[in-house]
Design an enzyme around this catalytic site. Structure first.
Site, PDB file in Angstrom:
ATOM      1  CD  GLU A 134     -53.504  -9.660  53.884  1.00 57.71           C
ATOM      2  OE1 GLU A 134     -54.511  -8.970  54.105  1.00 57.71           O
ATOM      3  OE2 GLU A 134     -52.868  -8.967  52.965  1.00 57.71           O
ATOM      4  CG  HIS A 188     -45.039  -1.954  50.252  1.00 57.08           C
ATOM      5  ND1 HIS A 188     -45.823  -0.870  50.665  1.00 57.08           N
ATOM      6  CD2 HIS A 188     -46.084  -2.751  49.816  1.00 57.08           C
ATOM      7  CE1 HIS A 188     -47.417  -1.145  50.273  1.00 57.08           C
ATOM      8  NE2 HIS A 188     -47.452  -2.306  49.779  1.00 57.08           N
TER       9      HIS A 188
END
Lengths: 345, 352
Positions: free
Chosen positions: A73, A142
């Site tokens: 990322e 998440h």
């Protein structure tokens, strides 16, 4: 149905799409319109996005514009930043907002600050898309919303659509904006086939070019007794409550913020000025977050406006896994209704 | 010069002789010297102005040039050698110690100085400061966060290639940054996508006060290039012509679409990590002045007949005139209007 009875396309005004299809439609229209628009991230190519944020884009625009990245990322968010400063208009997907930590430096020290540091000379026309929200036992790494964190750090606009039409309109605006825009989509409104669907996650979406201005809230249910200020999936829960309480003669006004940055403070003040009672519903954490910001907006303007106020947000706890525990903290209909009734006294 | 090359990669021809670059035309050698002198002259002026009004005592936030100041004196050979191969259409992402690369890449001296002085006429209208210089005219930028200038360089390179140009991006870090994740992610992604990037590592041996030997498990960061299948080379002696020779190969490779390369240069941080750093951690500080690459190169060029007293004087006078002009410009420029402080957070009014 026989072959001769092919279905007639629905009239434009009634065309209904899922939120994910509305998002993708906006991206495709912008990619058609401007070849500087590219989309990159993890599993955005052949997979079509883990939450169907890019379904069909690879087939239509090819791997030079719809680009699968390594699980890296920092590198690919930073790549988007550099590409944006050199004239491309990248959309970069961070698969889960929860992953912001591994690339936060690129987001808040670079993407969000370059325009300011350069005295306006360098623009970063980049959209950072990311999935938020829980409700399906995906655990505490998440399921977070974290929009308060992005919104706290200056230099990026933060938009959070609740409806398919807004998903399209805000995406179009995000791509065309010359500032970095964080676009946060809730998994629970995407209309995914493998997740419990909110009944409003498939709805009417305008065809063709459709823009929703960034920074303008929307009254999605009018009422004169109490204001519920909220955003994202919680808008739909609040609408359920508003519809139920309407049967009891209680007028609940539901304000969908749509943007955290800029925040439509005027819309908040207008609604609370009318109702005098405020409930803020936020699926992000309670302390130091959006709910406090909304209440402070009213109090700083005129503390006498408020006859009652309630904040309903995620308590300050990591989001638990077990279904019953997670639902014990999510701000769903039952808690919203209770908060509204408390505020009504 | 000695080289340390990746075995795994398609490696361009290498030079392993200490005479590398000695066949450079005189005008190139003179230009390298001029760039280094200009950079040093600039930093000497910044140093002077920085300390001019810090007293009594030393107050880092006071004076015409407030804040932290990281000077790159001693590292000029890296910037001069690399940037000699670039045009201002190429991008450079530098570090928190950015001045030598900014000077070598042709960033406007007046605007850069004004930014360092925090003036409205500066590159960032006083919003950035010396660690946050952004110049769209030369595609120069820098970052105060270790290793985090690497990822944006990938994007610049990506944009250049997508436009069908042979423009490249040069991404600079120090040796301490080579232990950051961003460094490794960037090497991997650039190699994977064969992006036109030249990665430059300035090994000045010190990550603030921590020696390279105490921070880095490998003797040469150039060896790490092998882990990503790209060429890696280490230039050992802070020699501008050796840097120039290696950069020539890396830049040509990037322009030709053959992908990234890594060059590490053993260089020298002559002064402290920041101004005010007494460097108590640094042994043998007394010997540093003798390692100054500029007098060394000057002597070499004198011996080669490229320089004489008259040329040296002209180069130094020219550099001094340009720098003092920039300093005067900065000093006479207005400070930003505090009521304008919220401007430029967003790019309003320009959306397409």
């Amino acid at each position: 149905m026989t072959l001769t009875e092919s279905p007639v396309p629905p009239p434009r005004a009634d065309r209904r799409l899922s939120t994910s299809k509305a998002m993708v439609e906006a991206i495709a229209l912008e990619m058609d319109r401007d070849d500087a628009v590219i989309y990159l991230g993890e599993d955005v190519g052949a997979y079509g996005g883990i939450f169907s944020s890019t379904t069909g884009l690879l087939e239509r625009f090819g791997k030079d514009r719809v680009i699968d990245t390594p699980i890296s990322e920092t590198a690919f968010v930073g790549l988007g930043i550099g590409a944006a400063t050199e004239g491309l208009r990248p959309i970069v997907e961070l698969m889960f907002a929860d992953f912001m930590g591994v690339t936060l430096d690129q987001i808040y020290n670079h993407m969000a600050k370059i325009h300011y540091f350069s005295g306006g000379n360098v623009k970063v026309p980049m959209a950072l898309t990311t999935a938020v929200g829980g409700g399906y036992s995906d655990g505490g790494q998440h399921s977070q919303c974290l929009w308060g964190t992005f919104a706290h750090l200056p230099g990026m606009k933060v938009v959070v659509p609740a409806t398919p039409a807004d998903a399209k309109g805000l995406m179009t605006s995000a791509i065309r904006d010359d500032s970095p825009v964080v676009y946060m989509f809730h998994k629970g409104i995407m209309g995914l086939p493998w997740m419990a669907k909110n009944r409003r996650s498939i709805d009417v979406v305008p065809e063709g070019e459709h823009l929703v201005p960034i920074g303008r809230a929307n009254v999605v249910h009018e009422g004169s007794d109490i204001t519920v200020v909220t955003l994202s999936l919680s808008v739909h829960h609040a609408l359920d409550v508003a519809e139920k309480l309407a049967g009891e003669g209680i007028g609940v006004e539901v304000l969908d913020l749509r943007s955290l940055v800029p925040l439509d403070r005027e819309a908040i003040l207008t609604s609370v000025g009318k109702t005098g009672r405020l409930v803020v519903v936020d699926e992000d954490y309670l302390s130091y977050g959006l709910s406090g910001e909304v209440v402070a907006t009213v109090v700083e303007h005129d503390p006498t406006m408020l006859k009652a106020v309630q904040r309903l947000a995620m308590p300050d706890v990591p989001i638990p896994y077990a279904h019953d525990l997670e639902y014990a903290v999510l701000p769903r209909q039952d808690k919203i209704e209770a908060a509204v009734r408390r505020a009504l006294g | 010069m000695s080289t340390s090359l990746s075995a795994a990669a398609p490696v361009p021809e290498t030079t392993d002789s200490g005479s590398a670059g000695s066949h450079l035309p005189d005008e190139v050698r003179l230009s390298l010297y001029e760039t280094m002198v200009l950079s040093r002259t600039f930093e000497e002026a910044i140093l002077r102005e920085y300390h001019a009004d810090k007293g009594p005592g030393f107050d880092i936030g006071k004076g015409l040039v407030p804040g932290e100041m990281h000077l790159s004196a001693g590292q000029e050979p890296v910037a001069a050698g690399v940037c000699a191969h670039l045009t201002t259409d190429d991008a450079v992402t530098a570090t928190h110690r950015p001045h030598h690369f900014a000077v070598a890449h042709g960033v406007d001296l007046r605007k850069m100085t004004a930014e360092i002085f925090g003036r409205e006429t500066g590159l960032g209208r006083g919003r950035g400061g010396h660690m946050h210089l952004f110049d769209p005219d030369t595609h120069f930028s820098c970052s105060g966060i270790i290793a985090e200038g690497y990822p944006p360089a990938l994007g610049m390179a990506f944009a250049f290639r997508r436009r069908g140009t042979d423009r490249i991006a040069v991404a600079v870090t120090g040796e301490g940054a080579a232990n950051q994740g961003a460094f490794h992610e960037s090497l991997n992604l650039a190699a994977l996508w064969r992006l036109p990037v030249v990665f430059v590592v300035e090994d000045n041996e010190w990550g603030i006060s921590v020696a390279r030997t105490a921070s880095t498990a490998v003797a040469s960061n150039a060896d790490r290039a092998a882990g990503y299948g790209i060429p890696g080379v280490r230039v050992e002696d802070n020699d501008v012509e050796a840097v120039h020779a290696e950069a020539a190969k890396a830049v040509a490779r990037a322009r030709a679409g053959e992908g990234p390369s890594l060059i590490e240069v053993a260089t020298l941080r002559m002064w402290g990590h920041f101004e005010g750093d007494a460097q108590g951690y640094r042994p043998e500080l007394d010997s540093v002045a003798g390692l100054d690459p500029i007098p060394r190169y000057e002597q070499r060029l004198r011996e080669a007949g490229v320089l004489d007293d008259a040329v040296v004087a002209r180069v130094k006078e020219s550099a001094s005139a340009r720098v003092e002009d920039a300093v005067a410009f900065a000093k006479s420029s207005p400070t930003p209007d505090p009521t304008d402080v919220m401007t430029y957070v967003f790019a309003e009014g320009a959306a397409r």
